[in-house]
Design a protein around this motif. Structure first.
Motif, PDB file in Angstrom:
ATOM      1  N   CYS A  89      38.071  37.092  44.542  1.00 50.80           N
ATOM      2  CA  CYS A  89      36.755  36.456  44.675  1.00 50.80           C
ATOM      3  C   CYS A  89      36.016  36.358  43.351  1.00 50.80           C
ATOM      4  O   CYS A  89      35.125  35.537  43.189  1.00 50.80           O
ATOM      5  CB  CYS A  89      35.905  37.212  45.691  1.00 50.80           C
ATOM      6  SG  CYS A  89      35.141  38.733  45.052  1.00 50.80           S
ATOM      7  N   GLY A  90      36.347  37.227  42.401  1.00 48.09           N
ATOM      8  CA  GLY A  90      35.674  37.206  41.112  1.00 48.09           C
ATOM      9  C   GLY A  90      34.342  37.945  41.081  1.00 48.09           C
ATOM     10  O   GLY A  90      33.791  38.179  40.009  1.00 48.09           O
ATOM     11  N   GLY A  91      33.822  38.330  42.259  1.00 49.28           N
ATOM     12  CA  GLY A  91      32.481  38.909  42.284  1.00 49.28           C
ATOM     13  C   GLY A  91      32.403  40.380  42.677  1.00 49.28           C
ATOM     14  O   GLY A  91      31.353  41.001  42.541  1.00 49.28           O
ATOM     15  N   CYS A  92      33.501  40.952  43.143  1.00 51.53           N
ATOM     16  CA  CYS A  92      33.437  42.331  43.636  1.00 51.53           C
ATOM     17  C   CYS A  92      33.723  43.323  42.506  1.00 51.53           C
ATOM     18  O   CYS A  92      34.079  42.943  41.393  1.00 51.53           O
ATOM     19  CB  CYS A  92      34.407  42.538  44.801  1.00 51.53           C
ATOM     20  SG  CYS A  92      36.149  42.548  44.327  1.00 51.53           S
ATOM     21  N   CYS A  95      37.358  42.972  41.126  1.00 51.39           N
ATOM     22  CA  CYS A  95      37.542  41.775  40.295  1.00 51.39           C
ATOM     23  C   CYS A  95      36.866  41.974  38.943  1.00 51.39           C
ATOM     24  O   CYS A  95      37.392  41.565  37.910  1.00 51.39           O
ATOM     25  CB  CYS A  95      36.983  40.539  41.000  1.00 51.39           C
ATOM     26  SG  CYS A  95      38.040  39.957  42.350  1.00 51.39           S
ATOM     27  N   CYS A 103      41.048  42.962  45.238  1.00 48.58           N
ATOM     28  CA  CYS A 103      39.787  42.298  45.585  1.00 48.58           C
ATOM     29  C   CYS A 103      39.337  42.715  46.990  1.00 48.58           C
ATOM     30  O   CYS A 103      40.114  42.747  47.927  1.00 48.58           O
ATOM     31  CB  CYS A 103      39.955  40.779  45.538  1.00 48.58           C
ATOM     32  SG  CYS A 103      38.495  39.889  46.111  1.00 48.58           S
ATOM     33  N   GLU A 104      38.042  43.035  47.090  1.00 52.84           N
ATOM     34  CA  GLU A 104      37.517  43.544  48.363  1.00 52.84           C
ATOM     35  C   GLU A 104      37.096  42.445  49.327  1.00 52.84           C
ATOM     36  O   GLU A 104      36.837  42.710  50.491  1.00 52.84           O
ATOM     37  CB  GLU A 104      36.294  44.427  48.086  1.00 52.84           C
ATOM     38  CG  GLU A 104      36.610  45.639  47.240  1.00 52.84           C
ATOM     39  CD  GLU A 104      35.349  46.223  46.635  1.00 52.84           C
ATOM     40  OE1 GLU A 104      34.703  47.029  47.319  1.00 52.84           O
ATOM     41  OE2 GLU A 104      34.998  45.867  45.496  1.00 52.84           O
TER      42      GLU A 104
HETATM   43 ZN   LIG Z   1      36.975  40.333  44.404  1.00 56.48          ZN
END
Ligand SMILES: [Zn+2]
Ligand SMILES: NC(=O)c1ccc[n+]([C@@H]2O[C@H](COP(=O)([O-])OP(=O)(O)OC[C@H]3O[C@@H](n4cnc5c(N)ncnc54)[C@H](O)[C@@H]3O)[C@@H](O)[C@H]2O)c1
Ligand SMILES: [Zn+2]
Lengths: 393, 218
Positions: A89-92, A95, A103-104
């Motif tokens: 996701c790039g945001g957790c 990441c 990734c969560e």
């Molecule tokens: Zn993530």
């Protein structure tokens, strides 16, 4: 669209299924130009990974052309991209620290329970790989919905053929991370179990990283020959006592680092491996870990153990004592692909890494079932199968 | 007893007092009992709470506390992340009254009216069903800074009492089915939505998403 679907152990078919659509804003739809069959797919093919459902579209090594984008995608229509098999996701938290395969958020909330029960924590989303990892439709298809398309896919320049860059999706980063996890120094002797695509890329990476000696182990002559061509010394485990050989070839010290690029379906004749074969067949699910067990005994005291090979459950008679008493360090995991795509693309462009030597067969997507059977049954010569939607028979 | 433990106790007891509801008060008391011998939250104790189901979960979200609080404070945002909640309408903003429409089997719905019983800006929101609701339920969400730049720790605690009446029971079965699982999923979706701007789905087509299926089942 046409897609390779799973229907049970050794039963995969190319069928017509619904086309994917943009579902979430950050999605993109990719029209697949090349897609490969992976050793990990064989675990699904053999029915030893839980949570695969009839009709699931397989495949996680793919690339192609962007044909549709959601409002939040950073890709442009017409762009050529390679897609990592790990969805991130790039945001957790994970990441953010480049542990992309942890990734969560990429495994939907309601699908996380199964892997959380098995492993204590949920797995991330992966393309075409069981409902444990989200149940995402995979890349052995004409089109794929790619979520979080602003984080994963990497654009590739037109002058690099598909075959040069396709493996950025999985096995090249996997071999590279396998070698990186072995923490290789210039005087090191490194042993790699398995000369499949992952093992061969691990061999290549270990050499690039400057190992003094790399020893590759398998029982398929052609695959071993490929490893030798790359500069490895080889051991055929059908002909040689592996542990004794490794001791001698490392000056009686034992190898500094070991890489298990075999995973849960190891071949072998050791009694416990045969027992594990039987258990896997009757469904009580012990992972066949004979390569890893051998590696743990072969590595020198204080040495490093890297495990890119996939395991899904439990295993019996694990040499836990060797791990502790010898003071070993272990690193493993699904590959954090997004972390490696850029630097490895550079190494492909400047000629440090070559990936095309691996491909033995190119087939139309329509022949995918045939590709699976041969990749499974003719492993020696079918080293890597690339499927091409729309290719003439 | 450490200071933070005492604060937590007071927070729990605070809800019970504000509610004045004997049933929920009993639950709060039980939550306290679980705290006597170790530092783990009472909701992780190896015992049940009599007729009441109580569950709690914590997630860490990589976003500032204020942003998360603001999202939750507007109850009309919650159906997007909550299992089987079709919509939440604000009945009286000043009094903190909201009406939840919850899916029941066979296309029916049940309405539950809740009132905000406590709100600490940026830290805590607690609500409970008003007297006479078909489903007696109470919820509390708290927001705490996580260490360093890890964001915010969000804890959701839900308590409920199995309702009387057929429709109520059926709805509760859906709404409160395995409340631990529900709280976990709701929080995970909250996390995903705040960190990614989306509710993650593996559906290949729009009709396959959880939200679409939920509408269909209604
Ligand atoms: Zn993530
Ligand atoms: N960690 C990851 O992210 C990741 C990614 C891709 C693949 N994998 C895993 O890596 C493993 C290898 O993948 P692959 O595509 O190269 O598979 P593959 O099946 O083509 O290759 C496995 C090789 O191991 C050899 N082998 C079997 N038993 C052996 C033993 N006892 N000793 C030595 N060699 C033995 C086989 O002969 C074969 O050549 C699989 O488990 C796969 O699932 C992991
Ligand atoms: Zn793979």
């Amino acid at each position: 669209m046409r897609a390779l679907t799973w229907h049970g152990s050794k039963d995969v078919r190319v069928e017509t299924v619904d086309d994917p659509e943009i579902v979430n804003p950050r999605d993109a739809i990719i029209k697949v130009t090349s897609t490969a069959i992976c050793g990990s797919d064989l675990h699904l093919y053999d029915g030893v990974i839980p949570g695969v459902k009839s009709g699931d579209v397989l495949g996680h090594e793919f690339m192609g052309e962007v044909v549709e984008t959601g409002a939040g995608s950073s890709l442009r229509k017409g762009q050529r991209v390679v897609v990592p098999f790990t969805i991130s996701c790039g945001g957790c938290f994970h990441c953010a620290i480049e542990q992309y395969s942890c990734c969560e958020n990429s495994n939907p909330a309601e699908k996380q329970d199964m892997s959380a029960t098995l492993y204590g924590h949920p797995m991330a989303g992966l393309f075409g790989y069981s409902h444990l990892t989200g149940g995402y439709s995979g890349g052995q298809a004409e089109y794929v919905r790619v979520p979080y398309s602003d984080v994963g896919p990497i654009g590739v320049p037109d002058h690099l053929d598909d075959e040069k860059v396709l493996f950025l999706s999985d096995i090249l980063p996997t071999g590279w991370m396998g070698a990186e996890n072995a923490d290789i120094g210039p005087d090191d002797t490194v042993a790699v179990w398995g000369c499949g695509p992952v093992g061969l890329f691990a061999v290549q990476s270990a050499i690039v990283m400057g190992a003094a000696k790399v020893i590759a182990i398998d029982h398929y002559p052609h695959r071993l020959e490929l490893a030798r061509k790359m500069g490895a010394e080889i051991i055929n485990f059908r002909e040689t006592n592996v542990r004794e050989a490794l001791m001698e070839m490392s000056g009686g010290i034992g190898v500094d680092a070991v890489i298990d690029a075999v995973g849960m379906e190891a071949h072998g004749f050791a009694v416990d491996n045969m027992l594990d074969v039987v258990k896997q067949k009757v469904g009580v699910g012990a992972d066949r870990a004979s390569a890893l067990k051998q590696a743990l005994l072969a590595v020198r005291s204080g040495g490093r153990v890297s495990i890119p090979g996939v395991y899904g459950g439990m295993t019996d008679k694990f040499p836990l004592g060797a791990l502790m008493e010898k003071g070993l360090q272990v690193r493993t995991g699904q590959t954090h692909v997004q972390k490696y795509t850029k630097p490895l693309l550079e190494k492909i462009e400047d000629g440090t890494l070559d990936t095309t030597f691996l491909i033995s067969h190119r087939l139309p997507l329509e022949d995918a079932a045939n590709g699976y059977r041969n990749f499974k049954e003719q492993q020696d010569t079918w080293t890597k199968v690339v499927l091409k939607p729309g290719m003439e028979h | 007893m450490s200071n933070s433990t005492r604060n937590r106790l007071e927070a729990t007891a605070g809800i019970a007092v504000a509610l004045g509801a004997a049933a929920i008060g009993a639950v709060a008391a039980k939550l306290q009992e679980g705290r006597s011998s170790d530092d783990a939250p009472g909701r992780t104790a190896r015992r049940s709470f009599g007729k009441h189901a109580v569950t709690g979960r914590t997630v860490t979200i990589r976003k500032p506390r204020a942003e998360l609080f603001a999202f939750w404070r507007d109850f009309t945002n919650l159906p997007a992340i909550m299992e089987n909640v079709e919509k939440i309408a604000i009945k009286d903003a000043a009094k903190g009254l909201a009406v939840w429409t919850i899916k029941a089997p066979a296309g029916r719905t049940v309405e539950v009216e809740t009132t905000i019983v406590r709100e600490d800006e940026g830290q805590l929101i607690a609500w409970r069903s008003v007297e006479g609701s078909q489903i007696e339920t109470e919820g509390r969400v708290t927001f705490e800074n996580a260490p360093g730049n890890r964001g915010t720790r969000v804890t959701l605690i839900i308590a409920y009492k199995p309702p009387a009446g057929d429709l109520g029971r059926a709805a509760a079965k859906l709404f409160l089915r395995e409340p631990a699982v529900q709280a976990r999923h709701d929080l995970k979706r909250f996390k995903a939505f705040m960190e990614t701007g989306e509710i993650t789905t593996s559906a290949r087509r729009r009709e396959g998403t959880r939200a679409a299926k939920q509408m269909e089942a209604a």
